[in-house]
Design an enzyme around this catalytic site. Structure first.
Site, PDB file in Angstrom:
ATOM      1  N   GLU A 182       0.641  -1.253  -0.011  1.00  0.00           N
ATOM      2  CA  GLU A 182      -0.080  -0.023   0.102  1.00  0.00           C
ATOM      3  C   GLU A 182       0.849   1.274  -0.067  1.00  0.00           C
ATOM      4  O   GLU A 182       0.787   2.122   1.127  1.00  0.00           O
ATOM      5  CB  GLU A 182      -1.008   0.020   1.221  1.00  0.00           C
ATOM      6  CG  GLU A 182      -1.843  -1.091   1.157  1.00  0.00           C
ATOM      7  CD  GLU A 182      -2.743  -1.352   2.330  1.00  0.00           C
ATOM      8  OE1 GLU A 182      -3.915  -1.740   2.267  1.00  0.00           O
ATOM      9  OE2 GLU A 182      -2.334  -0.839   3.663  1.00  0.00           O
TER      10      GLU A 182
HETATM   11  C1  ACM Z   1      -1.679  -5.326   4.473  1.00  0.00           C
HETATM   12  O1  ACM Z   1      -2.612  -5.797   4.919  1.00  0.00           O
HETATM   13  N1  ACM Z   1      -1.685  -3.814   4.307  1.00  0.00           N
HETATM   14  C2  ACM Z   1      -0.627  -6.063   4.421  1.00  0.00           C
END
Ligand code: ACM
Length: 396
Positions: A197
């Site tokens: 992310e």
């Molecule tokens: C995640 O759940 N951002 C690895």
């Protein structure tokens, strides 16, 4: 070959991830968790130590990480107001906060002691410092770590913050310094560098980042992340460590250094993709996200959303959708507890148990595990053993 202790299970990597950032857990509770994991023959504690909402690893080279980055002024109450629109930018004007300072961090000595304690119980503590995304707490401590030098506060809401690390020389130096300290403190042969992310909006706006992309002959900022990750993997390799990252680390192509991917996205599709790319993979899909409710959401306390119940976890097939010729690349599996909606340790036990027992049996016994009915019959006694350690659970 495996670097892990207690190699006798069906799967080599039998892990559990603890997020100590969205909420901070006293070391005493982390040790209690290790005690519980040892009973279940789990062998890896993946310790998530940096986030937008708090930095938890003491650094002697970058001390403001814990002086400033370990503390947030207050915490979101309930859900971020804008989430439902698909806009992940937190802290909208409608959000409510509790007005209470929250934070904490682990000293290097405490972490060394934890590693030694866990080792005696057959558990390797694998640290994660997330880079180059989820860096808002570090940016609050050192504004120069962003391309734009913006002055920020430690995140106090949930969601994915757009403020990430610069990945030029300064960003790289920062990461290498932290990795030096991490490798000193943790005797694990593995280091997890996150990589999940990482929004690219800041990089796209930065002349420096655009020039970096051009220099490497890339077209998309994912390739810049890959370039960064490759340099990190090489650095860890020099230090005799193996790099792990969330499955985003292969978005711009597989980085160098023969990384291990922890596959989490799209339930089990991420592992199909990483194994198809020839990458050793740990299954960590949404089914094993224990921050999701284990029963109907209207009957459960606020959580991030609906999830898998105990029976579904026990039925987890780590090879589902994986091509026959890629099955050898499944190194193991792990469950995770993200703690946005887990404010107390009792609530953490409630979310994690008994599902972690089910996952541990899948990982240790594989196809030799007994039927679900048999498993259920044995559960009250196993929960009693955990209770004796001070670990609670969701009611059966
Ligand atoms: C995640 O759940 N951002 C690895």
């Amino acid at each position: 070959m495996s670097f892990l202790p207690s190699d006798d299970g069906a799967f080599q990597w039998r892990g559990f991830m603890l997020d100590a950032c969205r909420h901070f857990w006293p070391m005493e509770e982390v040790r209690r968790l290790v005690d519980g994991m040892a009973l279940l023959k789990l062998n890896v504690l993946h310790f998530h130590l940096s986030e937008d909402q708090g930095w938890r690893f003491e650094s002697k080279k970058w001390p403001k990480l814990t002086e400033i980055g370990a503390w947030r002024d207050e915490t979101l109450v309930g859900r971020p107001a804008k989430w439902e629109d698909g806009n992940l930018y937190p802290e909208s004007y409608k959000d409510k906060f509790d007005g209470k300072k929250h934070g904490g961090f682990y000293t290097q000595d405490e972490l060394k002691e934890l590693c030694a304690y866990a080792k005696k119980k057959g558990i390797t503590v694998v640290p994660e410092i997330d880079m180059p995304g989820h860096m808002r707490a570090a940016r609050a401590a050192y504004p120069e770590l962003g391309y734009d030098g913006k002055v920020l506060k430690v995140g106090k809401a949930w969601g994915v913050y757009p403020e990430v690390l610069r990945v030029d020389e300064l960003g790289l130096k920062f990461c290498k310094d932290i990795l030096d300290e991490l490798c000193e403190v943790f005797d694990s042969p593995y280091i997890h560098i996150g990589g999940d992310e990482c929004p690219k909006s800041e990089w796209e706006e930065s002349q420096t980042a655009r020039e970096q992309l051009k220099e490497i002959g890339g077209k998309h900022m994912d390739e810049l992340q890959r370039h960064f990750t490759t340099q990190i993997a090489a650095y860890l390799h020099e230090k005799g460590k193996k790099m792990l990252g969330w499955d985003e680390i292969i978005d711009g192509g597989v980085p160098g250094g023969d990384p291990i991917v922890v596959a989490w996205r799209d339930w089990t599709k991420a592992a199909q993709r990483s194994t198809a790319a020839g990458v050793q993979t740990i299954q960590a899909p949404g089914l094993l996200y224990f921050d999701h409710a284990q029963g109907p959401v209207d009957k459960e306390p606020l959580s991030i959303g609906p999830g898998a119940d105990l029976e579904a976890v026990y039925a987890f097939d780590p090879y589902k959708g994986i091509e026959e010729e890629h099955k050898d690349l499944i190194y193991g599996m792990q469950a995770q507890i993200w703690t946005e909606y887990v404010p107390t340790i009792d609530h953490l036990w409630y979310m994690v148990f008994p599902r972690l027992i089910a996952l541990a049996d899948v990982a240790y016994l594989g196809d030799k595990r007994p039927s679900y009915e048999e498993f259920r019959k044995g559960l009250p006694a196993r929960l009693e053993e955990l209770k004796a350690l001070g670990i609670g659970s969701h009611p059966l």
